[in-house]
Design a protein around this motif. Structure first.
Motif, PDB file in Angstrom:
ATOM      1  N   VAL A   1       0.830  -1.199   0.011  1.00  0.00           N
ATOM      2  CA  VAL A   1       0.076   0.072   0.000  1.00  0.00           C
ATOM      3  C   VAL A   1       0.892   1.223  -0.032  1.00  0.00           C
ATOM      4  CG1 VAL A   1      -1.752   1.377   1.284  1.00  0.00           C
ATOM      5  CG2 VAL A   1      -2.056  -1.092   1.075  1.00  0.00           C
ATOM      6  N   PHE A   2       0.658   1.987  -0.810  1.00  0.00           N
ATOM      7  CA  PHE A   2       1.392   3.298  -1.106  1.00  0.00           C
ATOM      8  C   PHE A   2       0.693   4.406  -0.493  1.00  0.00           C
ATOM      9  CE2 PHE A   2       3.037   0.876  -4.802  1.00  0.00           C
ATOM     10  CZ  PHE A   2       4.461   0.868  -4.297  1.00  0.00           C
ATOM     11  N   LYS A   3       1.153   5.402   0.282  1.00  0.00           N
ATOM     12  CA  LYS A   3       0.276   6.714   0.627  1.00  0.00           C
ATOM     13  C   LYS A   3       1.590   7.798   0.402  1.00  0.00           C
ATOM     14  CE  LYS A   3      -2.078   4.429   4.541  1.00  0.00           C
ATOM     15  NZ  LYS A   3      -2.314   4.264   5.891  1.00  0.00           N
ATOM     16  N   VAL A   4       0.794   8.967   0.561  1.00  0.00           N
ATOM     17  CA  VAL A   4       1.589  10.186   0.290  1.00  0.00           C
ATOM     18  C   VAL A   4       1.803  10.841   1.475  1.00  0.00           C
ATOM     19  CG1 VAL A   4       1.956  12.548  -0.839  1.00  0.00           C
ATOM     20  CG2 VAL A   4       0.841  10.634  -2.158  1.00  0.00           C
TER      21      VAL A   4
ATOM     22  N   ASP B   1      -8.933  20.367   8.425  1.00  0.00           N
ATOM     23  CA  ASP B   1      -8.919  20.676   7.012  1.00  0.00           C
ATOM     24  C   ASP B   1      -7.377  20.626   6.659  1.00  0.00           C
ATOM     25  OD1 ASP B   1      -9.314  21.703   4.350  1.00  0.00           O
ATOM     26  OD2 ASP B   1      -8.491  23.746   5.029  1.00  0.00           O
ATOM     27  N   PHE B   2      -7.101  20.013   5.706  1.00  0.00           N
ATOM     28  CA  PHE B   2      -5.647  19.557   5.080  1.00  0.00           C
ATOM     29  C   PHE B   2      -5.735  19.990   3.715  1.00  0.00           C
ATOM     30  CE2 PHE B   2      -6.070  16.636   8.562  1.00  0.00           C
ATOM     31  CZ  PHE B   2      -4.656  16.535   9.061  1.00  0.00           C
ATOM     32  N   LYS B   3      -6.093  21.396   3.475  1.00  0.00           N
ATOM     33  CA  LYS B   3      -5.993  22.237   2.115  1.00  0.00           C
ATOM     34  C   LYS B   3      -6.912  21.497   1.213  1.00  0.00           C
ATOM     35  CE  LYS B   3      -1.396  24.150   3.107  1.00  0.00           C
ATOM     36  NZ  LYS B   3       0.014  24.218   2.303  1.00  0.00           N
ATOM     37  N   GLY B   4      -7.801  20.980   1.692  1.00  0.00           N
ATOM     38  CA  GLY B   4      -9.119  20.605   0.680  1.00  0.00           C
ATOM     39  C   GLY B   4      -8.659  19.033   0.297  1.00  0.00           C
ATOM     40  N   LEU B   5      -7.644  18.179   1.064  1.00  0.00           N
ATOM     41  CA  LEU B   5      -7.385  16.872   0.341  1.00  0.00           C
ATOM     42  C   LEU B   5      -8.280  16.173   1.187  1.00  0.00           C
ATOM     43  CD1 LEU B   5      -3.439  16.911   0.318  1.00  0.00           C
ATOM     44  CD2 LEU B   5      -5.198  17.125  -1.665  1.00  0.00           C
TER      45      LEU B   5
ATOM     46  N   TYR C   1      -0.762  11.376   6.194  1.00  0.00           N
ATOM     47  CA  TYR C   1      -0.827  10.701   4.772  1.00  0.00           C
ATOM     48  C   TYR C   1      -2.177  10.836   3.997  1.00  0.00           C
ATOM     49  CZ  TYR C   1       2.853   7.638   7.169  1.00  0.00           C
ATOM     50  OH  TYR C   1       3.796   7.193   8.075  1.00  0.00           O
ATOM     51  N   PHE C   2      -1.755  11.149   2.597  1.00  0.00           N
ATOM     52  CA  PHE C   2      -3.023  11.376   1.801  1.00  0.00           C
ATOM     53  C   PHE C   2      -3.060  10.555   0.835  1.00  0.00           C
ATOM     54  CE2 PHE C   2      -3.551  13.501  -2.673  1.00  0.00           C
ATOM     55  CZ  PHE C   2      -5.046  13.485  -2.563  1.00  0.00           C
ATOM     56  N   GLY C   3      -4.043   9.821   0.741  1.00  0.00           N
ATOM     57  CA  GLY C   3      -4.425   8.625  -0.211  1.00  0.00           C
ATOM     58  C   GLY C   3      -3.924   7.295   0.352  1.00  0.00           C
ATOM     59  N   LYS C   4      -4.331   6.314  -0.500  1.00  0.00           N
ATOM     60  CA  LYS C   4      -4.057   4.991  -0.336  1.00  0.00           C
ATOM     61  C   LYS C   4      -4.359   4.138  -1.564  1.00  0.00           C
ATOM     62  CE  LYS C   4      -5.367   1.044   3.122  1.00  0.00           C
ATOM     63  NZ  LYS C   4      -6.366   0.804   4.146  1.00  0.00           N
ATOM     64  N   THR C   5      -3.257   3.428  -1.824  1.00  0.00           N
ATOM     65  CA  THR C   5      -3.394   2.579  -3.128  1.00  0.00           C
ATOM     66  C   THR C   5      -2.066   1.706  -3.363  1.00  0.00           C
ATOM     67  OG1 THR C   5      -3.569   2.888  -5.612  1.00  0.00           O
ATOM     68  CG2 THR C   5      -2.373   4.316  -4.752  1.00  0.00           C
TER      69      THR C   5
ATOM     70  N   GLN D   1      -0.674  16.219  -7.128  1.00  0.00           N
ATOM     71  CA  GLN D   1      -1.899  16.645  -6.387  1.00  0.00           C
ATOM     72  C   GLN D   1      -1.702  17.345  -5.011  1.00  0.00           C
ATOM     73  OE1 GLN D   1      -5.446  14.137  -6.824  1.00  0.00           O
ATOM     74  NE2 GLN D   1      -6.258  15.269  -4.885  1.00  0.00           N
ATOM     75  N   ALA D   2      -0.862  16.741  -4.405  1.00  0.00           N
ATOM     76  CA  ALA D   2      -0.514  17.307  -2.948  1.00  0.00           C
ATOM     77  C   ALA D   2       0.438  18.592  -2.924  1.00  0.00           C
ATOM     78  CB  ALA D   2       0.059  16.080  -1.964  1.00  0.00           C
ATOM     79  N   LYS D   3       1.107  18.593  -3.970  1.00  0.00           N
ATOM     80  CA  LYS D   3       2.182  19.635  -4.155  1.00  0.00           C
ATOM     81  C   LYS D   3       1.654  20.866  -4.831  1.00  0.00           C
ATOM     82  CE  LYS D   3       6.382  16.889  -4.477  1.00  0.00           C
ATOM     83  NZ  LYS D   3       7.863  16.667  -5.349  1.00  0.00           N
ATOM     84  N   ILE D   4       0.428  20.250  -5.768  1.00  0.00           N
ATOM     85  CA  ILE D   4      -0.276  21.505  -6.327  1.00  0.00           C
ATOM     86  C   ILE D   4      -1.006  22.279  -5.117  1.00  0.00           C
ATOM     87  CG2 ILE D   4      -2.414  21.946  -7.712  1.00  0.00           C
ATOM     88  CD1 ILE D   4      -1.762  19.827  -9.544  1.00  0.00           C
ATOM     89  N   VAL D   5      -1.668  21.848  -4.104  1.00  0.00           N
ATOM     90  CA  VAL D   5      -2.374  22.516  -2.754  1.00  0.00           C
ATOM     91  C   VAL D   5      -1.314  23.077  -2.159  1.00  0.00           C
ATOM     92  CG1 VAL D   5      -4.378  21.230  -3.363  1.00  0.00           C
ATOM     93  CG2 VAL D   5      -2.538  20.501  -1.626  1.00  0.00           C
TER      94      VAL D   5
END
Length: 370
Positions: free
Chosen positions: A286-289, A304-308, A323-327, A339-343
């Motif tokens: 499982v990968f996460k950011v 709020d995590f900048k909308g994530l 962590y953001f996401g899970k895949t 996506q995380a870097k954009i926000v």
């Protein structure tokens, strides 16, 4: 055996001094205290190459870093030396501990008998290869210039690989934070200065051994390399290196102070799904950011995590990781990093888990079943 003696002494000291939280609680100031350590000095010149002296270059860069950080009124800078004087490794650690510092940053230059070049940032730990050990041995050999060094350093012999066993215990509590700062430093060198980064490494540095806060030792480059030595000896090069280090420290401070959390969700329409046409799935991985690390515990469902969305939290060695996401799809996780870097999470990066255990991403990528 000798190494058992080191373990016993280290464990005793840790027990007497307590945890990082108790140390921070004793601080008289609410400021973020950074101890900047210019390597070598006085009768210890450090590395030498023709007219280049490590002690001189390190001091100039260190003071430039301090001047840049002083622009923030919430930061207090303490130097282990501000002139060409000799300070023992033990003395440098005592300065940091007495100040109850939040960070200890030791700045050096590297050397080699070849035209090797590039930056390295070290945290305390067991050397992973002979090169790391050689660097640590070279930096630690300064204790031979000290009186009664055998007593001060509990019989530590810089030339004996056996002496390096057990050094990790001192900094184990702060390892995650130290790595976070070290990664910031190397990212600045590589991405902003476009210099060769030799990476974040572990080795047994005595100057880091007795500090009771997140600590790193930065090798800003090789003065023995013709081009890099000239760069480090130039006013322009010193200014650039100092800026990179100061930026890395500021990024670390913002992360731990939660400045990277929230505040812009109403300005950004975060996509709920990631469009992709290919997959690269890694079985039970499982990968996460990772977007942030903090000493503060936040509820991912209520903050709020900048909308994530899809935010999870783990605790590791007293530090909370967010962590953001899970895949299990490596291509998808790369898109989530973007996506995380954009926000606004510019330091976002991929981490990997196998079951509940975090593993090295390279290890995860090698595990793919075709």
């Amino acid at each position: 055996m000798r190494h058992l003696k080191y373990y016993s002494i280290l464990i005793l000291i840790i027990g007497l001094l307590g945890t990082s939280n108790s140390l921070n609680a004793q601080k008289q100031s609410n400021k973020f205290v950074v101890v900047l350590d210019a390597g070598h000095g006085g009768k210890d010149p450090g590395k030498l190459k023709n007219h280049l002296k490590e002690k001189t270059i390190a001091l100039i860069i260190t003071k430039l870093v301090g001047n840049k950080l002083k622009d923030d009124k919430n930061v207090e800078i303490i130097y282990t030396r501000e002139s060409d004087k000799f300070v023992t490794l033990d003395g440098r650690a005592k300065i940091a501990n007495s100040a109850k510092a939040d960070l200890f940053v030791s700045i050096h230059c590297n050397a080699h008998n070849s035209q090797a070049y590039g930056t390295e940032t070290y945290v305390l730990g067991l050397h992973r290869n002979d090169d790391n050990l050689a660097v640590a041995m070279a930096e630690n050999s300064v204790i031979y210039l000290e009186e009664d060094y055998e007593v001060t350093y509990d019989g530590f012999d810089p030339k004996s690989p056996e002496s390096y066993i057990g050094l990790t215990l001192m900094q184990e509590e702060y390892l995650d934070q130290s790595i976070l700062l070290a990664d910031n430093v190397e990212s600045q060198f590589k991405d902003k200065l476009k210099r060769k980064s030799r990476g974040v490494k572990q080795a047994g540095f005595l100057v880091l051994r007795k500090t009771y806060m997140p600590s790193v030792l930065i090798e800003t480059g090789f003065i023995t390399n013709t081009e890099e030595g000239a760069f480090l000896n130039s006013a322009k090069g010193q200014e650039k290196v100092a800026t990179a280090i100061a930026n890395a420290i500021n990024e670390y401070k913002r992360t731990l102070n939660l400045d990277v959390f929230g505040g812009v969700s109403d300005q950004i329409n975060t996509p709920k799904t990631v469009s992709q046409t290919k997959e690269e799935v890694y079985g039970d991985i499982v990968f996460k950011v990772q977007i942030a690390a903090s000493s503060k515990k936040l509820n991912p469902d209520k903050h709020d995590f900048k909308g994530l969305n899809q935010i999870t939290r783990n605790q590791e060695n007293g530090l909370y990781k967010y962590y953001f996401g899970k895949t299990s799809d490596y291509l998808k996780i790369q898109e989530l990093v973007k996506q995380a870097k954009i926000v606004g999470y510019e330091q976002a990066y991929v981490v990997a888990f196998k079951g509940e255990k975090k593993i090295n991403v390279n290890e995860a990528l090698k595990s793919k079943v075709n």
